[in-house]
Design an enzyme around this catalytic site. Structure first.
Site, PDB file in Angstrom:
ATOM      1  N   ARG A 102       0.849  -1.204   0.000  1.00  0.00           N
ATOM      2  CA  ARG A 102       0.000   0.000   0.000  1.00  0.00           C
ATOM      3  C   ARG A 102       0.875   1.241   0.000  1.00  0.00           C
ATOM      4  O   ARG A 102       1.827   1.348   0.769  1.00  0.00           O
ATOM      5  CB  ARG A 102      -0.884   0.047   1.249  1.00  0.00           C
ATOM      6  CG  ARG A 102      -1.997  -0.945   1.282  1.00  0.00           C
ATOM      7  CD  ARG A 102      -2.987  -0.577   2.388  1.00  0.00           C
ATOM      8  NE  ARG A 102      -3.952  -1.646   2.554  1.00  0.00           N
ATOM      9  CZ  ARG A 102      -4.128  -2.329   3.676  1.00  0.00           C
ATOM     10  NH1 ARG A 102      -3.391  -2.055   4.740  1.00  0.00           N
ATOM     11  NH2 ARG A 102      -5.027  -3.275   3.758  1.00  0.00           N
ATOM     12  N   ARG A 109      -2.810   4.312  10.551  1.00  0.00           N
ATOM     13  CA  ARG A 109      -2.775   4.034   9.110  1.00  0.00           C
ATOM     14  C   ARG A 109      -2.953   5.322   8.286  1.00  0.00           C
ATOM     15  O   ARG A 109      -3.011   6.428   8.827  1.00  0.00           O
ATOM     16  CB  ARG A 109      -3.884   3.035   8.762  1.00  0.00           C
ATOM     17  CG  ARG A 109      -3.850   1.721   9.580  1.00  0.00           C
ATOM     18  CD  ARG A 109      -2.766   0.786   9.123  1.00  0.00           C
ATOM     19  NE  ARG A 109      -2.809  -0.520   9.771  1.00  0.00           N
ATOM     20  CZ  ARG A 109      -3.491  -1.587   9.351  1.00  0.00           C
ATOM     21  NH1 ARG A 109      -4.232  -1.505   8.263  1.00  0.00           N
ATOM     22  NH2 ARG A 109      -3.437  -2.730  10.003  1.00  0.00           N
ATOM     23  N   LYS A 146      -4.192  -2.115  14.960  1.00  0.00           N
ATOM     24  CA  LYS A 146      -4.240  -1.058  13.944  1.00  0.00           C
ATOM     25  C   LYS A 146      -5.108   0.103  14.424  1.00  0.00           C
ATOM     26  O   LYS A 146      -6.035  -0.074  15.219  1.00  0.00           O
ATOM     27  CB  LYS A 146      -4.764  -1.611  12.622  1.00  0.00           C
ATOM     28  CG  LYS A 146      -6.175  -2.180  12.687  1.00  0.00           C
ATOM     29  CD  LYS A 146      -6.551  -2.813  11.358  1.00  0.00           C
ATOM     30  CE  LYS A 146      -7.917  -3.491  11.438  1.00  0.00           C
ATOM     31  NZ  LYS A 146      -8.270  -4.160  10.177  1.00  0.00           N
ATOM     32  N   LYS A 184      -7.045   3.786  12.978  1.00  0.00           N
ATOM     33  CA  LYS A 184      -7.469   4.504  11.774  1.00  0.00           C
ATOM     34  C   LYS A 184      -7.982   5.896  12.125  1.00  0.00           C
ATOM     35  O   LYS A 184      -8.712   6.061  13.101  1.00  0.00           O
ATOM     36  CB  LYS A 184      -8.563   3.709  11.042  1.00  0.00           C
ATOM     37  CG  LYS A 184      -8.088   2.348  10.547  1.00  0.00           C
ATOM     38  CD  LYS A 184      -9.196   1.572   9.854  1.00  0.00           C
ATOM     39  CE  LYS A 184      -8.674   0.229   9.347  1.00  0.00           C
ATOM     40  NZ  LYS A 184      -9.734  -0.562   8.670  1.00  0.00           N
ATOM     41  N   CYS A 209     -14.759  -5.545  -0.812  1.00  0.00           N
ATOM     42  CA  CYS A 209     -13.337  -5.690  -0.501  1.00  0.00           C
ATOM     43  C   CYS A 209     -12.680  -6.550  -1.578  1.00  0.00           C
ATOM     44  O   CYS A 209     -13.345  -7.104  -2.453  1.00  0.00           O
ATOM     45  CB  CYS A 209     -13.153  -6.295   0.883  1.00  0.00           C
ATOM     46  SG  CYS A 209     -13.641  -8.032   0.994  1.00  0.00           S
ATOM     47  N   CYS A 262      -6.489 -12.246  -0.837  1.00  0.00           N
ATOM     48  CA  CYS A 262      -6.570 -12.035   0.603  1.00  0.00           C
ATOM     49  C   CYS A 262      -6.570 -13.374   1.346  1.00  0.00           C
ATOM     50  O   CYS A 262      -7.436 -14.223   1.100  1.00  0.00           O
ATOM     51  CB  CYS A 262      -7.817 -11.246   0.977  1.00  0.00           C
ATOM     52  SG  CYS A 262      -7.964 -10.984   2.764  1.00  0.00           S
ATOM     53  N   CYS A 319     -15.084 -11.555   4.485  1.00  0.00           N
ATOM     54  CA  CYS A 319     -14.937 -12.046   5.854  1.00  0.00           C
ATOM     55  C   CYS A 319     -15.430 -10.940   6.779  1.00  0.00           C
ATOM     56  O   CYS A 319     -15.761  -9.845   6.316  1.00  0.00           O
ATOM     57  CB  CYS A 319     -13.475 -12.423   6.143  1.00  0.00           C
ATOM     58  SG  CYS A 319     -12.407 -11.020   6.538  1.00  0.00           S
ATOM     59  N   CYS A 330     -13.215  -4.687   5.877  1.00  0.00           N
ATOM     60  CA  CYS A 330     -12.537  -3.847   4.896  1.00  0.00           C
ATOM     61  C   CYS A 330     -13.499  -3.199   3.896  1.00  0.00           C
ATOM     62  O   CYS A 330     -13.225  -2.121   3.388  1.00  0.00           O
ATOM     63  CB  CYS A 330     -11.483  -4.668   4.156  1.00  0.00           C
ATOM     64  SG  CYS A 330     -10.162  -5.292   5.218  1.00  0.00           S
TER      65      CYS A 330
END
Length: 564
Positions: free
Chosen positions: A75, A145, A207, A209, A427, A433, A472, A476
């Site tokens: 990314r 992120r 993570k 955000k 996603c 993935c 899942c 995302c």
């Protein structure tokens, strides 16, 4: 704030990583495998990469006694989604020549993803990004992120000011270690002891955000983020932000201790306190977050465990300032305005619809080539949107006709684009993935075609539903803020969630579990028929299914997401 319980293994590897170096440099020279070994498998995430493989051919390679075709997804960090034409052309050339899939993907977090970067091309792509004035720092891993910002073109000074803050926040919260430069850019090794004054030696528990949103458009989906700044203006000028903390959408099938959560309002701050508040929220989560159970390590769980008021008071103490009462704000929509609009400076802005954000050349549809041709002549910049689209911003009047012609010729302008196509998202999921349980991006076009047929049959062709599919429950594709959300269970099977709203301020509720696509479409056909016959003027599908008691609204997800 936490009881002494065993730490997760991720905490060990971060502590032992020598500030994110690990043995990545040595691992790059290991030609016996296309992947990374031991802790490095996790540590490369802090450098903006995930190790993946092509799952479509995994079984065949196993039969041939070969390891999976390992590669990384990388990314590019783009605060606010801004990238200039020169940078785009550099990435375009690398994607076309040096990746397994030959595509560029625009993410719903305003970043660029390159899929299928083989091991021998990883260091070259980082060096290319550096030459272009870009990097992949902190676009994955237990750090803050890529910082989002509402992606309207430059129509006002307010938008320009908000974009500037997205960049400032991103830079302020980046890891300070020199590991990225040493490993990928052949930077000089740091001999003196290093420190991470904001993130700490163990970095964050999970993570993190951050987003900036400019009402009335909620394209960044503020309730999907740990930290949110809602722009407040006065006479067209940015005067400060409302701060919301603790949003997040990820959950785990079968674990009712995990759930999506809306962000909580903390209060209003003036611009001189923005960086201090951002740092204080991150530091409080750093110190109070759950480091034993990663499923409960996000900021949303910390707030629910210690209490919003206690967390807020700690942030105020650390930042050295107090939150003022929330200033009024409201959201009306989340979508992008596809097509041409004029900005305040007389220049034009073209928003291109990019299905699932995927730019790739296919027979008769050369979208990736078209974008490169636009970049070769464009004098402004590009803005990637949280809806996976691209804005060609700041087009000079004399270039409008030529850029429009390129876009039309290469399928970047779709004359038959439906409202439902614009309001759908998925996603990546299969084949890359590793967490995918069901298809998402590859099945979305077929699902939208069926939805368009259902809407047309009910005389609703000009209407749409915020519709999102994820492979899942990790969130995302932001299905947990959709009017209709599909969350993958297994190949061809999904959980069906209903009852979010168009503004993105309500979490949908589980309506059916583990259903095949055909059954879900039949269910939606019946419900859309009811909506068509009984909806109030201007009433969205999500609001209708709540009003009609088809589902009960989620009020407090930590309490009633699983039990109404």
């Amino acid at each position: 704030m936490m009881k002494k319980t065993p730490l997760s293994d991720n905490e060990r590897l971060k502590a032992q990583s020598n500030f994110l170096r690990g043995t990545i440099r040595e691992d790059l020279n290991d030609q016996l495998t296309g992947g990374f070994n031991g802790d490095n498998f996790q540590l490369i995430r802090f450098h903006g990469m995930y190790q993946q493989d092509n799952r479509d051919i995994r079984a065949e390679r196993l039969k041939q006694k070969l390891e999976p075709l390992h590669s990384v997804m990388l990314r590019v960090r783009l605060p606010g989604g801004i990238i200039n034409p020169k940078q785009w052309l550099g990435i375009d050339a690398f994607a076309g020549n040096s990746t397994e899939y030959g595509s560029i993907r625009v993410t719903n977090r305003q970043a660029v993803q390159l899929h299928g970067v083989l091991k021998h091309n990883i260091k070259p792509v980082h060096q290319l990004l550096n030459q272009l004035g870009l990097d992949a720092k902190a676009t994955a891993g237990d750090v803050n992120r890529n910082v989002l910002c509402t992606s309207n073109p430059v129509e006002s000074e307010l938008h320009q000011q908000a974009y500037a803050w997205a960049k400032k926040i991103s830079e302020h919260l980046l890891p300070k270690t020199n590991a990225y430069a040493e490993i990928w850019l052949d930077g000089e090794k740091v001999e003196q002891p290093e420190s991470e004054p904001i993130l700490g030696q163990h970095y964050l528990p999970r993570k993190f955000k951050t987003a900036i949103v400019i009402p009335p458009q909620n394209d960044v989906d503020i309730h999907a983020n740990d930290l949110n700044f809602v722009a407040i203006e006065q006479a067209g000028q940015l005067i400060g932000f409302n701060v919301l903390v603790g949003g997040g959408l990820a959950m785990t099938h079968g674990d009712t201790s995990t759930y999506p959560r809306l962000a909580s309002e903390f209060g209003f701050i003036t611009l001189d306190h923005v960086l201090a508040i951002a740092e204080a929220v991150v530091a409080t989560q750093r110190d109070w977050g759950n480091r034993s159970n990663r499923r409960n390590a996000k900021t949303k769980y910390t707030l629910d465990r210690v209490g919003v008021d206690i967390f807020k008071a700690e942030v105020e103490q650390r930042a050295g300032c107090q939150f003022a009462p929330i200033k009024p704000y409201a959201f009306t929509s989340r979508g992008d305005r596809i097509g041409w609009i004029q900005g305040i400076d007389g220049k034009q802005h073209l928003t291109l619809f990019i299905p699932s954000g995927r730019l790739i050349d296919q027979p008769g549809l050369l979208r990736k080539t078209g974008m490169a041709q636009i970049a070769a002549m464009h004098k402004g910049d590009f803005r990637l949107t949280p809806n996976q689209n691209i804005i060609v911003a700041g087009v000079a009047p004399e270039d409008v006709q030529d850029i429009n012609a390129i876009a039309v010729e290469h399928g970047l302008v779709n004359q038959h684009l439906t409202p439902q196509q614009q309001d759908a998202m998925a996603c990546v999921s299969f084949p890359t993935c590793p967490l995918a349980m069901a298809e998402a991006e590859r099945v979305l076009p077929e699902l939208i075609e069926h939805l368009d047929d259902i809407l047309a049959a009910q005389q609703l062709a000009n209407e749409s539903i915020i519709f999102r599919v994820t492979g899942c429950p990790n969130g995302c594709g932001r299905a947990m803020l959709a009017e209709v959300g599909l969350v993958g269970r297994a190949l061809g099977r999904y959980d069906l969630y209903l009852g979010g709203n168009r503004q993105g301020t309500r979490i949908p509720r589980l309506y059916q579990s583990n259903k095949q696509i055909e059954d879900i479409l039949k269910t939606l056909e019946g419900l859309i028929s009811q909506w068509s016959q009984n909806k109030l003027h201007g009433e969205g599908f999500g609001d209708y299914v709540v009003r009609a008691n088809i589902v009960t609204p989620v009020v407090n997800s930590s309490v009633d997401f699983y039990q109404p």
